[in-house]
Design an enzyme around this catalytic site. Structure first.
Site, PDB file in Angstrom:
ATOM      1  N   ASN A 111      -0.676  -2.009   7.714  1.00  9.01           N
ATOM      2  CA  ASN A 111      -1.190  -0.698   7.312  1.00  9.01           C
ATOM      3  C   ASN A 111      -2.125  -0.920   6.130  1.00  9.01           C
ATOM      4  O   ASN A 111      -1.670  -1.155   5.020  1.00  9.01           O
ATOM      5  CB  ASN A 111      -0.017   0.210   6.915  1.00  9.01           C
ATOM      6  CG  ASN A 111      -0.485   1.496   6.279  1.00  9.01           C
ATOM      7  OD1 ASN A 111      -1.643   1.899   6.431  1.00  9.01           O
ATOM      8  ND2 ASN A 111       0.402   2.160   5.543  1.00  9.01           N
ATOM      9  N   TRP A 112      -3.422  -0.824   6.390  1.00  6.42           N
ATOM     10  CA  TRP A 112      -4.394  -1.138   5.338  1.00  6.42           C
ATOM     11  C   TRP A 112      -4.591   0.005   4.340  1.00  6.42           C
ATOM     12  O   TRP A 112      -5.280  -0.165   3.346  1.00  6.42           O
ATOM     13  CB  TRP A 112      -5.749  -1.470   5.973  1.00  6.42           C
ATOM     14  CG  TRP A 112      -5.736  -2.720   6.792  1.00  6.42           C
ATOM     15  CD1 TRP A 112      -4.670  -3.547   7.034  1.00  6.42           C
ATOM     16  CD2 TRP A 112      -6.852  -3.298   7.470  1.00  6.42           C
ATOM     17  NE1 TRP A 112      -5.063  -4.592   7.814  1.00  6.42           N
ATOM     18  CE2 TRP A 112      -6.391  -4.475   8.104  1.00  6.42           C
ATOM     19  CE3 TRP A 112      -8.185  -2.931   7.605  1.00  6.42           C
ATOM     20  CZ2 TRP A 112      -7.238  -5.285   8.863  1.00  6.42           C
ATOM     21  CZ3 TRP A 112      -9.024  -3.744   8.370  1.00  6.42           C
ATOM     22  CH2 TRP A 112      -8.543  -4.908   8.980  1.00  6.42           C
ATOM     23  N   LYS A 113      -4.052   1.182   4.621  1.00  6.20           N
ATOM     24  CA  LYS A 113      -4.257   2.342   3.743  1.00  6.20           C
ATOM     25  C   LYS A 113      -5.769   2.551   3.543  1.00  6.20           C
ATOM     26  O   LYS A 113      -6.530   2.294   4.464  1.00  6.20           O
ATOM     27  CB  LYS A 113      -3.498   2.148   2.425  1.00  6.20           C
ATOM     28  CG  LYS A 113      -2.062   1.666   2.688  1.00  6.20           C
ATOM     29  CD  LYS A 113      -1.172   1.738   1.519  1.00  6.20           C
ATOM     30  CE  LYS A 113       0.220   1.285   1.943  1.00  6.20           C
ATOM     31  NZ  LYS A 113       1.226   1.540   0.961  1.00  6.20           N
ATOM     32  N   HIS A 123       3.399   8.791   7.290  1.00  5.39           N
ATOM     33  CA  HIS A 123       3.553   7.827   6.193  1.00  5.39           C
ATOM     34  C   HIS A 123       3.917   8.579   4.912  1.00  5.39           C
ATOM     35  O   HIS A 123       3.444   9.699   4.684  1.00  5.39           O
ATOM     36  CB  HIS A 123       2.264   7.024   6.010  1.00  5.39           C
ATOM     37  CG  HIS A 123       2.460   5.877   5.069  1.00  5.39           C
ATOM     38  ND1 HIS A 123       2.414   6.029   3.705  1.00  5.39           N
ATOM     39  CD2 HIS A 123       2.767   4.572   5.300  1.00  5.39           C
ATOM     40  CE1 HIS A 123       2.664   4.852   3.139  1.00  5.39           C
ATOM     41  NE2 HIS A 123       2.881   3.958   4.087  1.00  5.39           N
ATOM     42  N   GLU A 146       2.913   8.340   1.990  1.00  6.04           N
ATOM     43  CA  GLU A 146       1.773   8.761   1.165  1.00  6.04           C
ATOM     44  C   GLU A 146       1.172  10.054   1.692  1.00  6.04           C
ATOM     45  O   GLU A 146       0.689  10.889   0.916  1.00  6.04           O
ATOM     46  CB  GLU A 146       0.735   7.628   1.095  1.00  6.04           C
ATOM     47  CG  GLU A 146       1.231   6.504   0.180  1.00  6.04           C
ATOM     48  CD  GLU A 146       0.760   5.124   0.548  1.00  6.04           C
ATOM     49  OE1 GLU A 146      -0.194   4.994   1.339  1.00  6.04           O
ATOM     50  OE2 GLU A 146       1.364   4.151   0.059  1.00  6.04           O
ATOM     51  N   GLU A 203      10.819   3.112   5.787  1.00  5.33           N
ATOM     52  CA  GLU A 203      10.148   2.671   4.569  1.00  5.33           C
ATOM     53  C   GLU A 203      10.724   3.429   3.380  1.00  5.33           C
ATOM     54  O   GLU A 203      10.282   4.545   3.085  1.00  5.33           O
ATOM     55  CB  GLU A 203       8.642   2.947   4.657  1.00  5.33           C
ATOM     56  CG  GLU A 203       7.967   2.260   5.824  1.00  5.33           C
ATOM     57  CD  GLU A 203       6.472   2.091   5.578  1.00  5.33           C
ATOM     58  OE1 GLU A 203       6.006   0.963   5.635  1.00  5.33           O
ATOM     59  OE2 GLU A 203       5.784   3.092   5.315  1.00  5.33           O
ATOM     60  N   GLY A 226       4.834  -0.585  -2.184  1.00  9.69           N
ATOM     61  CA  GLY A 226       3.828  -0.970  -3.174  1.00  9.69           C
ATOM     62  C   GLY A 226       4.391  -1.235  -4.555  1.00  9.69           C
ATOM     63  O   GLY A 226       3.648  -1.304  -5.529  1.00  9.69           O
ATOM     64  N   SER A 260       6.995  -3.455   0.527  1.00 13.57           N
ATOM     65  CA  SER A 260       6.865  -4.737  -0.173  1.00 13.57           C
ATOM     66  C   SER A 260       7.297  -5.940   0.671  1.00 13.57           C
ATOM     67  O   SER A 260       7.882  -6.883   0.153  1.00 13.57           O
ATOM     68  CB  SER A 260       7.624  -4.699  -1.506  1.00 13.57           C
ATOM     69  OG  SER A 260       7.102  -3.684  -2.344  1.00 13.57           O
ATOM     70  N   GLY A 279       2.037  -3.300   4.089  1.00 17.77           N
ATOM     71  CA  GLY A 279       0.901  -2.716   3.377  1.00 17.77           C
ATOM     72  C   GLY A 279       0.102  -3.800   2.675  1.00 17.77           C
ATOM     73  O   GLY A 279      -0.685  -4.523   3.289  1.00 17.77           O
TER      74      GLY A 279
HETATM   75  P1  PGA Z   1       3.629  -2.184   0.938  1.00 20.99           P
HETATM   76  O1  PGA Z   1       3.328  -0.865   1.826  1.00 20.99           O
HETATM   77  O2  PGA Z   1       3.912  -3.304   1.910  1.00 20.99           O
HETATM   78  O3  PGA Z   1       2.368  -2.407   0.144  1.00 20.99           O
HETATM   79  O4  PGA Z   1       4.817  -1.872   0.087  1.00 20.99           O
HETATM   80  C1  PGA Z   1       4.030  -0.602   3.010  1.00 20.99           C
HETATM   81  C2  PGA Z   1       3.552   0.696   3.602  1.00 20.99           C
HETATM   82  O5  PGA Z   1       3.230   1.621   2.839  1.00 20.99           O
HETATM   83  O6  PGA Z   1       3.470   0.853   4.846  1.00 20.99           O
END
Ligand code: PGA
Length: 233
Positions: free
Chosen positions: A6-8, A92, A94, A158, A164, A194, A215
């Protein structure tokens, strides 16, 4: 086993094409591991093109529930299908935190995408304070309620406190949550939060961890490939 990156909101279309070319060189054979990248919308077409004759799939980070209409700023499932995109992430944390995404909207997005023939990665997970208050199972039950089992549906567990932050759920804690998710909805469950090359093998070795949604560590070819290799059983 599915490893999805997931590149956001990272990487331009140009950077996406370059990354995908490097990824296809570096990945090699990863038997029994399905690999997907989820660039921003602007990177989808270049990613599909750069990965055209490979097994690496391309998925979007969101999708709307209507096929078309007056929904400024949204992208529909038929638009993704037309590009050759294989699936979409929905719900997600976010999106839930910063864009007011509700459980009900997540359910509608998932259903429309599945109906259009896309695969769906539906994200669920508790906040740190919810875990501290012992509400994890209630939160997961509420978030999973609008989703129905489907062959092309995968859930990503998640925990929001692990996204993150460098704080990863312990393999035992992830296993416990995954088993609970599966008791409510019989679908594969990815772990996210993470995930790094250093912790991937242990997390992916848990019986109910069917892959990872990665991520930060999916933004570099080397670390993403290392995590994909950690999924080989
Ligand atoms: P992260 O993000 O691996 O940077 O913690 C995971 C995600 O938000 O899908």
């Amino acid at each position: 086993m599915l490893i999805a990156g997931n590149w956001k909101m990272y990487k331009t279309a140009t950077e996406t094409a370059e990354f995908c070319r490097e990824l296809r060189e570096a990945l090699g054979e990863v038997e029994d591991v399905d690999v997907a990248v989820c660039p921003p919308f602007t990177g989808l077409a270049p990613a599909v093109q750069a990965l055209a004759d490979t097994e690496i799939a391309v998925a979007a980070q969101n999708v709307h529930w209507e096929p078309d209409g007056a929904y400024t700023g949204e992208i529909s499932a038929p638009m993704l299908v037309d590009l050759g995109v294989y699936g979409a992430i929905v719900g997600h944390s976010e999106r839930r935190q910063y864009f007011g995404e509700t459980d009900e909207a997540v359910g509608r997005r998932a259903a429309a995408a599945l109906d259009a023939g896309l695969s769906v990665i539906a994200c669920v997970g508790e906040l740190e304070e919810e875990r501290e208050r012992g509400e994890t199972e209630d939160v997961l039950r509420r978030q999973l309620a609008p989703l129905g089992a489907h062959d092309n549906l995968v859930v990503a567990y998640e925990p929001v406190w692990a996204i993150g932050t460098g704080k990863t759920a312990t393999p035992d804690l992830a296993q416990e949550a995954h088993a609970f998710v599966k008791s409510l909805l019989d679908v594969p469950v990815l772990y996210g939060g993470s995930v790094k090359p250093e912790n991937a093998a242990e997390l992916l070795g848990q019986p109910d961890v069917d892959g990872a949604l990665v991520g930060g560590a999916s933004l570099e070819v080397d670390s993403f490939v290392a995590i994909c290799r950690a999924g080989i059983r």
